[in-house]
Design a protein around this motif. Structure first.
Motif, short mmCIF file in Angstrom:
data_model
loop_
_atom_site.label_atom_id
_atom_site.label_comp_id
_atom_site.label_asym_id
_atom_site.label_seq_id
_atom_site.Cartn_x
_atom_site.Cartn_y
_atom_site.Cartn_z
N ASN A 1 0.83 -1.19 0.00
CA ASN A 1 0.00 0.00 0.00
C ASN A 1 0.87 1.25 0.00
OD1 ASN A 1 0.24 0.77 3.05
ND2 ASN A 1 -0.41 -1.38 3.07
N LEU A 2 0.33 2.29 -0.58
CA LEU A 2 1.03 3.55 -0.77
C LEU A 2 0.09 4.70 -0.44
CD1 LEU A 2 3.29 5.41 -1.99
CD2 LEU A 2 2.22 4.99 -4.23
N GLY A 3 0.57 5.62 0.38
CA GLY A 3 -0.19 6.83 0.68
C GLY A 3 0.53 8.03 0.10
N ILE A 4 -0.19 8.83 -0.67
CA ILE A 4 0.37 10.06 -1.24
C ILE A 4 -0.43 11.23 -0.71
CG2 ILE A 4 0.87 11.33 -3.36
CD1 ILE A 4 0.88 8.63 -4.84
N THR A 5 0.22 12.11 0.02
CA THR A 5 -0.44 13.28 0.60
C THR A 5 0.09 14.54 -0.07
OG1 THR A 5 -0.60 12.13 2.73
CG2 THR A 5 -0.96 14.50 2.74
N ILE A 6 -0.83 15.39 -0.52
CA ILE A 6 -0.45 16.64 -1.17
C ILE A 6 -1.13 17.78 -0.42
CG2 ILE A 6 -0.31 17.91 -3.34
CD1 ILE A 6 -0.99 15.23 -4.75
N GLY A 7 -0.33 18.63 0.18
CA GLY A 7 -0.85 19.79 0.90
C GLY A 7 -0.50 21.07 0.16
N PHE A 8 -1.48 21.93 -0.05
CA PHE A 8 -1.29 23.17 -0.78
C PHE A 8 -1.32 24.36 0.19
CE2 PHE A 8 -3.36 20.09 -3.53
CZ PHE A 8 -2.56 20.11 -4.66
N ASP A 9 -0.47 25.36 -0.05
CA ASP A 9 -0.46 26.52 0.86
C ASP A 9 -1.36 27.65 0.38
OD1 ASP A 9 0.92 27.73 -1.21
OD2 ASP A 9 2.68 28.27 0.01
N GLY A 10 -1.96 27.49 -0.80
CA GLY A 10 -2.88 28.50 -1.31
C GLY A 10 -2.23 29.59 -2.12
N SER A 11 -0.89 29.61 -2.17
CA SER A 11 -0.21 30.66 -2.93
C SER A 11 0.60 30.09 -4.09
CB SER A 11 0.73 31.44 -2.00
OG SER A 11 1.80 30.62 -1.54
N GLY A 12 0.32 28.83 -4.45
CA GLY A 12 1.01 28.24 -5.57
C GLY A 12 2.08 27.23 -5.21
N LYS A 13 2.28 27.00 -3.92
CA LYS A 13 3.26 26.01 -3.49
C LYS A 13 2.57 24.82 -2.85
CE LYS A 13 7.14 29.18 -2.84
NZ LYS A 13 8.21 29.67 -1.91
N ALA A 14 3.27 23.70 -2.84
CA ALA A 14 2.69 22.47 -2.29
C ALA A 14 3.77 21.60 -1.68
CB ALA A 14 1.96 21.69 -3.39
N GLY A 15 3.35 20.81 -0.72
CA GLY A 15 4.22 19.78 -0.16
C GLY A 15 3.69 18.42 -0.57
N LEU A 16 4.59 17.52 -0.92
CA LEU A 16 4.24 16.18 -1.36
C LEU A 16 4.91 15.17 -0.45
CD1 LEU A 16 3.05 14.27 -3.65
CD2 LEU A 16 5.29 14.47 -4.74
N TYR A 17 4.15 14.19 0.02
CA TYR A 17 4.72 13.16 0.88
C TYR A 17 4.22 11.80 0.41
CZ TYR A 17 5.53 10.25 5.04
OH TYR A 17 5.92 9.25 5.90
N CYS A 18 5.16 10.88 0.21
CA CYS A 18 4.83 9.52 -0.17
C CYS A 18 5.32 8.56 0.91
CB CYS A 18 5.50 9.14 -1.50
SG CYS A 18 4.93 10.08 -2.93
#
Length: 493
Positions: free
Chosen positions: A455-472
């Motif tokens: 199993n794989l979890g991919i989390t994408i969080g956006f800051d609202g100003s065009g940037k994002a954090g990605l975690y796998c």
């Protein structure tokens, strides 16, 4: 085996419902549950897309099946449990530098009381796993038989031993000695390891009903339809406590002792135990069996949840004889189970922020996954896809919101019939779902549902100003290694 109501087996449908709800309330990824007492199955359910004919990877349940093969080898006069393993692998043993390893016996290997911690064969990817086992030059050692230490590779060697002595794959040997007599499906087989050996410590694939029959055979003391197929002495020793496996002094389900590739648990019971929660739990004093299959790798408490729920709601609630039928409770159980499907991402199906990122490409800075860009696309009908580019090129994972979409996982070349051997053009089947877990954070849940589970979890969080954090984050035995780590991303204008 016959199918009867829970009440006829001596338990209320209400207790069975509580058991199933206990699993669902903890968000376990359950594939099937079978509950049987004597010759009667009183509950059997499969979480779609799984069904009764699905050949399920049993992982370390394979070790217990290998133990049965070793028992037949002893019964046929092909080995003695107190022989040194080096007797049967003389050429390979010449490569061993440790006398404790050379001197360990078949019995000690069955007990998980081998001489040395195993080497990581996944990382080494040897061309012959048997030879690799004996080439172990690690400095840690102890006299075999003295200390319990889980040694999966030792179990693999036991399977190779059965094959060397019989001149055939151990599953073929068991087909002749046992499987055809008890009705194990013809499709049951075992994956291979480098060198042509069966992957006996992890690679057995069979149906849940096959596992139920094998468990019933052992709970019957090695008999089937009145015939003593495997001698009772070996079955009794194999499923009894042969060595302590409780260095911390706990009273957990898996600290009650270890037999010959079988675990001991509460209520004087024994069980087959495979990674991800592959179980056959046998409770002799109740003539009761639980078969559970799922993929809960990475969920450290999942096994505890299953065992505590089983003993609380099922084993400890069994009565000595049939109960009065309760049609209303049976209907409630059936109605609840009818709505169960494979676990999916939990959260919101929609977020107002969705339109801000729909179809937008994000460039990704250097990261452990090698992902250079990604894009989320939502179709407005509960579906979408996560597109990305990595070292293999452009990829896409199709998903549905809060329910599963089924397809092929896009990474090419993972192992197929032979462990660790990369296979060009091969893709694993998967289920993928997504949910908004915060207004600006999407979680993608990917489950590999093939001859290999992961199993794989991919989390994408956006800051609202065009940037994002990605975690796998992944949990799988020897794949999905390209999908672990953090990354920073920015919208491409």
């Amino acid at each position: 085996m016959n199918h009867v109501s829970p009440e006829k087996a001596g338990i209320s449908s209400e207790q069975v419902l509580k058991f199933v709800q206990s699993l669902e309330n903890r968000n376990l990824s359950t594939h099937n549950v079978i509950l049987a007492r004597g010759e009667d199955v009183f509950f059997e359910h499969y979480w779609p897309p799984f069904d009764k004919s699905f050949g399920h990877r049993m992982y370390s349940v394979s070790k217990s099946i290998v133990s049965i093969a070793v028992g037949f080898c002893e019964q046929d006069g092909l080995l003695c449990l107190d022989d040194k393993i080096s007797k049967y692998f003389p050429e390979e043993a010449k490569r061993a530098t440790d006398e404790n390893l050379k001197n360990q016996t078949v019995r000690h290997m069955l007990m998980m009381a081998t001489a040395k911690p195993a080497q990581n064969w996944f990382a080494a990817a040897p061309d012959d796993r048997v030879r690799f086992y004996f080439e172990n030059d690690g400095v840690q050692s102890r006299p075999s038989g003295t200390i319990y230490n889980y040694d999966s590779s030792g179990s693999f060697i036991l399977a190779a031993l059965a094959e060397r002595l019989t001149g055939k794959p151990f599953m073929e040997y068991l087909r002749e000695k046992l499987f055809d007599k008890i009705g194990v499906s013809k499709e049951a087989f075992c994956l291979k390891c480098p060198g042509g050996h069966s992957w006996g410590d992890s690679g057995v694939i069979c149906t849940p009903r096959d596992l139920l029959k094998i468990a019933r055979f052992l709970l019957n003391g090695g008999t089937w339809n009145g015939e003593q197929i495997l001698n009772e002495r070996y079955v009794t020793e194999a499923t009894a406590k042969q060595i302590d496996n409780n260095p911390w002094g706990l009273n957990d389900f898996d600290t009650q002792g270890y037999g010959f590739q079988f675990w001991r648990t509460w209520r004087n019971s024994f069980f087959f135990n495979g990674m991800g929660c592959q179980f056959a739990v046998c409770v002799p004093d109740l003539d009761l069996i639980l078969v559970y299959n799922g993929d809960n790798q990475g969920k450290n408490l999942a096994k505890n949840v299953i065992f505590e729920a089983f003993f609380t709601h099922i084993a400890d609630s069994m009565q000595g004889g049939p109960l009065a039928e309760n049609a209303a409770s049976q209907e409630q159980l059936d109605a609840y189970c009818a709505g169960l499907t494979l676990a999916a991402a939990k959260g919101s199906k929609h977020s107002d922020f969705e339109r801000e990122v729909n179809g937008v490409t994000f460039a990704v800075r250097d990261n452990p996954m090698g992902i250079t860009k990604f894009k989320l696309e939502f179709d407005g009908n509960g579906g979408g896809q996560f597109g990305f580019t990595n070292a293999q090129g452009d990829k896409a994972i199709a998903f549905r919101m809060c329910e599963n979409a089924f397809g092929a996982f896009p990474q090419e070349g993972y192992a197929d019939e032979v462990g660790t051997v990369k296979t060009k053009g091969h893709f694993y089947r998967c289920a993928a779902s997504a949910a908004w877990i915060e207004p600006k954070k999407l979680f993608l849940k990917v489950q590999i549902i093939d001859e290999y589970f992961g199993n794989l979890g991919i989390t994408i969080g956006f800051d609202g100003s065009g940037k994002a954090g990605l975690y796998c984050a992944k949990s799988a035995e020897d794949f999905l290694n390209e999908y672990e780590g953090f990354a920073e991303a920015e919208k491409i204008i």
